[in-house]
Design a protein around this motif. Structure first.
Motif, PDB file in Angstrom:
ATOM      1  N   ASP A  13       0.845  -1.198   0.000  1.00  0.00           N
ATOM      2  CA  ASP A  13       0.000   0.000   0.000  1.00  0.00           C
ATOM      3  C   ASP A  13       0.878   1.245   0.000  1.00  0.00           C
ATOM      4  OD1 ASP A  13      -2.944   0.907   0.360  1.00  0.00           O
ATOM      5  OD2 ASP A  13      -1.815   2.132   1.790  1.00  0.00           O
ATOM      6  N   HIS A 198       4.159  -5.193 -10.528  1.00  0.00           N
ATOM      7  CA  HIS A 198       3.043  -4.245 -10.655  1.00  0.00           C
ATOM      8  C   HIS A 198       3.448  -2.998 -11.424  1.00  0.00           C
ATOM      9  CE1 HIS A 198       5.225  -2.536  -7.287  1.00  0.00           C
ATOM     10  NE2 HIS A 198       4.456  -1.460  -7.296  1.00  0.00           N
ATOM     11  N   THR A 229       4.976  -8.904  -6.982  1.00  0.00           N
ATOM     12  CA  THR A 229       3.868  -7.979  -6.778  1.00  0.00           C
ATOM     13  C   THR A 229       2.927  -8.004  -7.981  1.00  0.00           C
ATOM     14  OG1 THR A 229       5.037  -6.087  -7.714  1.00  0.00           O
ATOM     15  CG2 THR A 229       5.280  -6.468  -5.344  1.00  0.00           C
ATOM     16  N   SER A 231      -0.696  -5.829  -9.529  1.00  0.00           N
ATOM     17  CA  SER A 231      -1.803  -4.879  -9.425  1.00  0.00           C
ATOM     18  C   SER A 231      -3.099  -5.654  -9.616  1.00  0.00           C
ATOM     19  CB  SER A 231      -1.681  -3.789 -10.496  1.00  0.00           C
ATOM     20  OG  SER A 231      -0.649  -2.905 -10.178  1.00  0.00           O
ATOM     21  N   ASP A 312      -1.164  -5.042  -4.979  1.00  0.00           N
ATOM     22  CA  ASP A 312      -1.240  -3.580  -4.986  1.00  0.00           C
ATOM     23  C   ASP A 312      -2.612  -3.214  -5.542  1.00  0.00           C
ATOM     24  OD1 ASP A 312      -0.638  -0.795  -5.215  1.00  0.00           O
ATOM     25  OD2 ASP A 312      -0.073  -1.124  -7.306  1.00  0.00           O
ATOM     26  N   GLU A 314      -5.255  -0.356  -6.343  1.00  0.00           N
ATOM     27  CA  GLU A 314      -5.333   1.095  -6.540  1.00  0.00           C
ATOM     28  C   GLU A 314      -6.728   1.497  -6.993  1.00  0.00           C
ATOM     29  OE1 GLU A 314      -2.215   2.085  -9.264  1.00  0.00           O
ATOM     30  OE2 GLU A 314      -0.637   1.251  -7.982  1.00  0.00           O
TER      31      GLU A 314
END
Length: 347
Positions: A13, A198, A229, A231, A312, A314
């Motif tokens: 985050d 990501h 990682t 997204s 991640d 968003e």
């Protein structure tokens, strides 16, 4: 389908500011998200280091980590990452030795070498020139390891200077990156490696192959450990997920143009003239209904051999970020926190 016993799930985050919000609200949202991830059974919760960016409130990972660790019960809290060239090795060692003393067995030091900012701010941080970083990064990393109880050479600063008077335990140290250099260095030092997939940049399979080929057993690890990682955003319907992903897509597109604006609201983002082009430029973005998102995360884990996937997420609202973590945790089969040990083992 991988489960928590085979491929762990964690959270990254950045404490994004949403349009109309402020730093206090962004950090309060990050704190609430960390508590939620703790309750849902995620393995780690990491925060990043960025400076002089109107869209990101996470400027000082150690300060935020101290707050998050005190606000959660079980989940590991760490940095994704601390940009080592911005700081003296002793300062980093002292900060994370203190965090570990306050929260034994729950602290991760993820180390990177990117600036996390613009050139002017990097100069204000007294960041060394790029050629110096290339030459000295590995030595500074060895200094941090030695200061945190993992000496790798016969002599070093840790023989005369101590990060804490008497350590009872040490934080886990992981190397972050998206390049051949970071992958090979992590392997040579026998450290866990976290690849920034990501970012939509770099060849994750190649980097992890280089990492595993270079891996040498170390005092802290006898086999490679890879974090990838991703997204990812899940919602109750594909249509809702597409709408909720638009703010992050637009914000990232603007950032690539040097415009670091707060996260726009979904309707504002959906109407942005660049949103569809920006969406096409994010091939690694994973959105949709929970089962579809879990399937794509499972495919990523299988393709890369990752030991851990770090999400991640968003979007504009805290409620939507929390809901996404809930849906993915359920689809993945994470055990709830009550079924997990108080402190997870080292990476």
């Amino acid at each position: 389908m991988p489960t928590a016993s085979r491929t762990h799930l964690s959270v990254l985050d950045l404490a994004f500011l949403s349009d109309g919000g402020d730093s206090a609200q962004a950090l309060a949202d990050t704190t609430e998200l960390a508590r939620h991830a703790d309750d849902l059974g995620y393995t780690r919760f990491w925060v990043a280091e960025h400076h002089n960016m109107p869209s990101i409130a996470s400027t000082s990972p150690p300060v935020l980590i101290a707050h998050l660790a005190a606000s959660t019960r079980r989940i590991r809290i760490g940095s994704g990452g601390v940009m080592l060239p911005n700081h003296p090795a002793l300062v980093v060692g002292e900060q994370f030795a203190m965090l570990e003393a306050l929260h034994p067995g729950r602290i991760d030091l993820g180390v990177g070498r990117a600036p996390g900012t613009d050139h002017l701010t990097a100069a204000a941080l007294r960041r060394p020139p790029a050629d110096s970083i290339e030459r000295e990064f590995s030595r500074h990393l060895l200094d941090v390891l030695g200061l945190l109880g993992d000496p790798r050479t016969t002599g070093g600063i840790w023989q005369r200077v101590h990060a804490t008077p008497r350590a009872a335990s040490n934080p886990a140290v992981l190397l972050l990156g998206s390049s051949d250099y970071s992958a090979q260095l992590a392997g040579k030092l026998g450290l866990p490696y976290a690849f920034a997939h990501h970012f939509d940049a770099g060849d994750v399979e190649r980097a992890l192959d280089l990492y595993r080929d270079a891996f040498t057993a170390s005092p802290t690890r006898d086999r490679p450990y890879a974090v990838v990682t991703a997204s990812a955003l899940a919602a109750d319907t594909d249509e809702q997920a597409r709408r909720l992903s638009a703010p992050g897509i637009v914000m990232r597109a603007l950032a690539r143009q040097g415009i670091f604006a707060p996260m726009p609201a979904p309707d504002t983002a959906a109407a942005h003239p660049q949103v569809e082009a920006a969406r096409r430029s994010r091939p690694n973005l994973i959105t949709g209904e929970p089962a579809a998102v879990a399937d794509r995360l499972a495919e990523l884990a299988a393709r890369t051999g990752a030991d851990e996937i770090m999400l991640d997420t968003e979007t504009h609202g805290l409620a939507e970020r929390k809901r996404s973590l809930e849906l993915i945790a359920a689809a993945w089969g994470l055990p709830v926190a009550a079924e997990l040990p108080v402190a997870a083992g080292r990476a």
